[in-house]
Design a protein around this motif. Structure first.
Motif, PDB file in Angstrom:
ATOM      1  N   THR A 167      34.322  91.576  29.678  1.00  0.00           N
ATOM      2  CA  THR A 167      34.352  92.768  30.523  1.00  0.00           C
ATOM      3  C   THR A 167      35.338  92.578  31.672  1.00  0.00           C
ATOM      4  O   THR A 167      35.363  91.521  32.308  1.00  0.00           O
ATOM      5  CB  THR A 167      32.947  93.060  31.088  1.00  0.00           C
ATOM      6  OG1 THR A 167      32.024  93.200  29.993  1.00  0.00           O
ATOM      7  CG2 THR A 167      32.935  94.342  31.905  1.00  0.00           C
ATOM      8  N   TYR A 168      36.144  93.605  31.949  1.00  0.00           N
ATOM      9  CA  TYR A 168      37.196  93.527  32.959  1.00  0.00           C
ATOM     10  C   TYR A 168      37.148  94.739  33.882  1.00  0.00           C
ATOM     11  O   TYR A 168      36.685  95.824  33.504  1.00  0.00           O
ATOM     12  CB  TYR A 168      38.581  93.495  32.300  1.00  0.00           C
ATOM     13  CG  TYR A 168      38.891  92.231  31.533  1.00  0.00           C
ATOM     14  CD1 TYR A 168      39.671  91.224  32.085  1.00  0.00           C
ATOM     15  CD2 TYR A 168      38.405  92.046  30.234  1.00  0.00           C
ATOM     16  CE1 TYR A 168      39.972  90.069  31.376  1.00  0.00           C
ATOM     17  CE2 TYR A 168      38.695  90.898  29.522  1.00  0.00           C
ATOM     18  CZ  TYR A 168      39.480  89.910  30.094  1.00  0.00           C
ATOM     19  OH  TYR A 168      39.762  88.771  29.387  1.00  0.00           O
ATOM     20  N   ASP A 256      43.924  86.583  34.916  1.00  0.00           N
ATOM     21  CA  ASP A 256      44.167  88.025  34.988  1.00  0.00           C
ATOM     22  C   ASP A 256      45.209  88.415  33.934  1.00  0.00           C
ATOM     23  O   ASP A 256      46.100  87.623  33.588  1.00  0.00           O
ATOM     24  CB  ASP A 256      44.677  88.424  36.377  1.00  0.00           C
ATOM     25  CG  ASP A 256      43.631  88.191  37.459  1.00  0.00           C
ATOM     26  OD1 ASP A 256      42.454  87.956  37.103  1.00  0.00           O
ATOM     27  OD2 ASP A 256      43.998  88.234  38.659  1.00  0.00           O
ATOM     28  N   ILE A 257      45.100  89.642  33.461  1.00  0.00           N
ATOM     29  CA  ILE A 257      45.999  90.125  32.412  1.00  0.00           C
ATOM     30  C   ILE A 257      46.781  91.321  32.927  1.00  0.00           C
ATOM     31  O   ILE A 257      46.211  92.232  33.541  1.00  0.00           O
ATOM     32  CB  ILE A 257      45.200  90.537  31.155  1.00  0.00           C
ATOM     33  CG1 ILE A 257      44.356  89.361  30.658  1.00  0.00           C
ATOM     34  CG2 ILE A 257      46.142  91.023  30.055  1.00  0.00           C
ATOM     35  CD1 ILE A 257      43.336  89.747  29.610  1.00  0.00           C
ATOM     36  N   TYR A 258      48.082  91.311  32.683  1.00  0.00           N
ATOM     37  CA  TYR A 258      48.933  92.431  33.070  1.00  0.00           C
ATOM     38  C   TYR A 258      49.550  93.037  31.819  1.00  0.00           C
ATOM     39  O   TYR A 258      50.047  92.316  30.944  1.00  0.00           O
ATOM     40  CB  TYR A 258      50.041  91.974  34.021  1.00  0.00           C
ATOM     41  CG  TYR A 258      50.993  93.077  34.403  1.00  0.00           C
ATOM     42  CD1 TYR A 258      50.604  94.076  35.295  1.00  0.00           C
ATOM     43  CD2 TYR A 258      52.267  93.145  33.849  1.00  0.00           C
ATOM     44  CE1 TYR A 258      51.466  95.111  35.633  1.00  0.00           C
ATOM     45  CE2 TYR A 258      53.137  94.168  34.181  1.00  0.00           C
ATOM     46  CZ  TYR A 258      52.728  95.155  35.077  1.00  0.00           C
ATOM     47  OH  TYR A 258      53.581  96.176  35.399  1.00  0.00           O
ATOM     48  N   THR A 277      46.430  96.274  35.310  1.00  0.00           N
ATOM     49  CA  THR A 277      45.988  94.918  35.623  1.00  0.00           C
ATOM     50  C   THR A 277      44.506  94.822  35.274  1.00  0.00           C
ATOM     51  O   THR A 277      43.722  95.714  35.616  1.00  0.00           O
ATOM     52  CB  THR A 277      46.190  94.592  37.106  1.00  0.00           C
ATOM     53  OG1 THR A 277      47.581  94.704  37.435  1.00  0.00           O
ATOM     54  CG2 THR A 277      45.738  93.169  37.415  1.00  0.00           C
ATOM     55  N   PHE A 278      44.138  93.725  34.613  1.00  0.00           N
ATOM     56  CA  PHE A 278      42.755  93.499  34.211  1.00  0.00           C
ATOM     57  C   PHE A 278      42.254  92.205  34.876  1.00  0.00           C
ATOM     58  O   PHE A 278      42.861  91.142  34.707  1.00  0.00           O
ATOM     59  CB  PHE A 278      42.641  93.347  32.691  1.00  0.00           C
ATOM     60  CG  PHE A 278      43.152  94.550  31.923  1.00  0.00           C
ATOM     61  CD1 PHE A 278      42.285  95.572  31.563  1.00  0.00           C
ATOM     62  CD2 PHE A 278      44.485  94.646  31.561  1.00  0.00           C
ATOM     63  CE1 PHE A 278      42.752  96.678  30.848  1.00  0.00           C
ATOM     64  CE2 PHE A 278      44.969  95.737  30.833  1.00  0.00           C
ATOM     65  CZ  PHE A 278      44.081  96.755  30.486  1.00  0.00           C
ATOM     66  N   VAL A 279      41.163  92.322  35.595  1.00  0.00           N
ATOM     67  CA  VAL A 279      40.541  91.165  36.244  1.00  0.00           C
ATOM     68  C   VAL A 279      39.159  90.976  35.605  1.00  0.00           C
ATOM     69  O   VAL A 279      38.332  91.893  35.619  1.00  0.00           O
ATOM     70  CB  VAL A 279      40.390  91.370  37.763  1.00  0.00           C
ATOM     71  CG1 VAL A 279      39.689  90.164  38.391  1.00  0.00           C
ATOM     72  CG2 VAL A 279      41.770  91.610  38.392  1.00  0.00           C
ATOM     73  N   LYS A 280      38.914  89.772  35.075  1.00  0.00           N
ATOM     74  CA  LYS A 280      37.669  89.540  34.347  1.00  0.00           C
ATOM     75  C   LYS A 280      36.479  89.509  35.307  1.00  0.00           C
ATOM     76  O   LYS A 280      36.536  88.916  36.380  1.00  0.00           O
ATOM     77  CB  LYS A 280      37.730  88.222  33.572  1.00  0.00           C
ATOM     78  CG  LYS A 280      36.692  88.118  32.454  1.00  0.00           C
ATOM     79  CD  LYS A 280      37.032  87.051  31.455  1.00  0.00           C
ATOM     80  CE  LYS A 280      36.148  87.103  30.237  1.00  0.00           C
ATOM     81  NZ  LYS A 280      36.524  86.116  29.212  1.00  0.00           N
ATOM     82  N   GLN A 281      35.408  90.190  34.922  1.00  0.00           N
ATOM     83  CA  GLN A 281      34.200  90.258  35.747  1.00  0.00           C
ATOM     84  C   GLN A 281      33.307  89.043  35.521  1.00  0.00           C
ATOM     85  O   GLN A 281      33.371  88.407  34.476  1.00  0.00           O
ATOM     86  CB  GLN A 281      33.439  91.544  35.426  1.00  0.00           C
ATOM     87  CG  GLN A 281      34.191  92.799  35.818  1.00  0.00           C
ATOM     88  CD  GLN A 281      33.387  94.066  35.548  1.00  0.00           C
ATOM     89  OE1 GLN A 281      32.255  94.014  35.066  1.00  0.00           O
ATOM     90  NE2 GLN A 281      33.976  95.210  35.863  1.00  0.00           N
TER      91      GLN A 281
END
Length: 281
Positions: A167-168, A256-258, A277-281
């Motif tokens: 989840t992000y 983190d994923i861009y 931008t995706f930051v993992k929760q």
């Protein structure tokens, strides 16, 4: 004139009969040809994580020909590496058993087995993926069964361990026609669907309920390099989703994923652009 007409008619008739006879003879001879055993596909791609493990790889084989239905015995096929291979035995692959049995009970279908090796392999490889060319070399069984002269080229792809599912928190900057439109923050999920292959829960600035179809988009992670292949929007619309070449990646320090990708209506090449931008929760 009548004589010439009769002579021409006679010659045409003889030619027609000869043609019919040749055609029938050819068909009869075809029934007497050999059956061939070998690999089903001309090309195979195998992707495995370079973790030091060994992977069993099954390659489809079959027996086909004009008199297969008349055969009664099982057929054993021997195969080996052939010219054109760049894969190195003992480094990239191993063949523990170079034979396979194609049985009457299984309609003369089967698999040849190889072992893909990853011990000592550091992914990503500096050059092209190694290719193993295999060919059936001999058969032992029924008469009129020979080894196929066709080869299979097996590309051995070495991937890094990839664990991006989860989840992000996604932040999207959405542009259209060169003008900024909006910024959206939402919660999304990535589902792993293969080796380094994932499906997102969302795509574009829409919600899954607004689009229908198959939610999200497919992307690949190869050792931190992210690619989004061209695909129809949620596998339903003609709108084309595709990543911007070389722009997407995974931060090796933070995780983190861009991603950068576009959604266009063909034949247009630019319309909606998403900087995410995706930051993992």
């Amino acid at each position: 004139m009548k004589k010439i007409k009769y002579i021409l008619t006679f010659m045409i008739s003889i030619s027609f009969l000869t043609s019919c006879f040749d055609d029938e003879t050819g068909l009869e001879l075809n029934d007497q040809g050999n059956n061939v055993a070998g690999f089903t596909n001309a090309r195979e791609n195998v992707s495995k994580i370079a973790s030091g493990d060994e992977y069993q790889v099954a390659l489809k084989m079959k027996l086909e020909g004009p008199t297969v239905m008349d055969l009664t015995n099982d057929v054993t096929v021997t195969f080996a590496a052939a010219a054109g291979s760049t894969a190195i035995e003992g480094v990239h692959y191993r063949i523990d058993n170079p034979t396979t049995t194609l049985s009457k009970a299984n309609n003369y279908l089967g698999y040849g087995q190889i072992v893909m090796l990853t011990d000592g392999i550091v992914a990503p490889l500096a050059g092209p993926s190694p290719v193993l060319v295999l060919m059936a070399t001999a058969t032992n069984g029924e008469n009129k069964v020979v080894a196929s002269g066709k080869s299979v080229s097996v590309t051995l792809n070495y991937a890094c361990d990839s664990n991006l599912d989860g989840t992000y928190t996604e932040t999207i900057d959405y542009w259209r026609g060169g003008a900024y439109q909006s910024t959206t923050t939402r919660t999304v999920t990535f589902t792993k669907t293969g080796v380094g292959e994932y499906r997102t829960s969302h795509v574009g600035h829409w919600t899954p309920g607004q689009l229908g179809g198959t939610p999200g988009m497919t992307f690949y992670d190869v050792c931190g390099a992210v690619s989004i292949p061209g695909q129809n929007l949620v596998d339903l619309y003609s709108n084309w989703v595709q990543g911007v070449s070389g722009a997407s990646s995974v931060d090796p320090m933070t995780g983190d994923i861009y991603m950068e990708y576009t959604i266009v209506v063909p034949p247009a090449t630019s319309d909606r652009v998403y900087y995410t931008t995706f930051v993992k929760q």
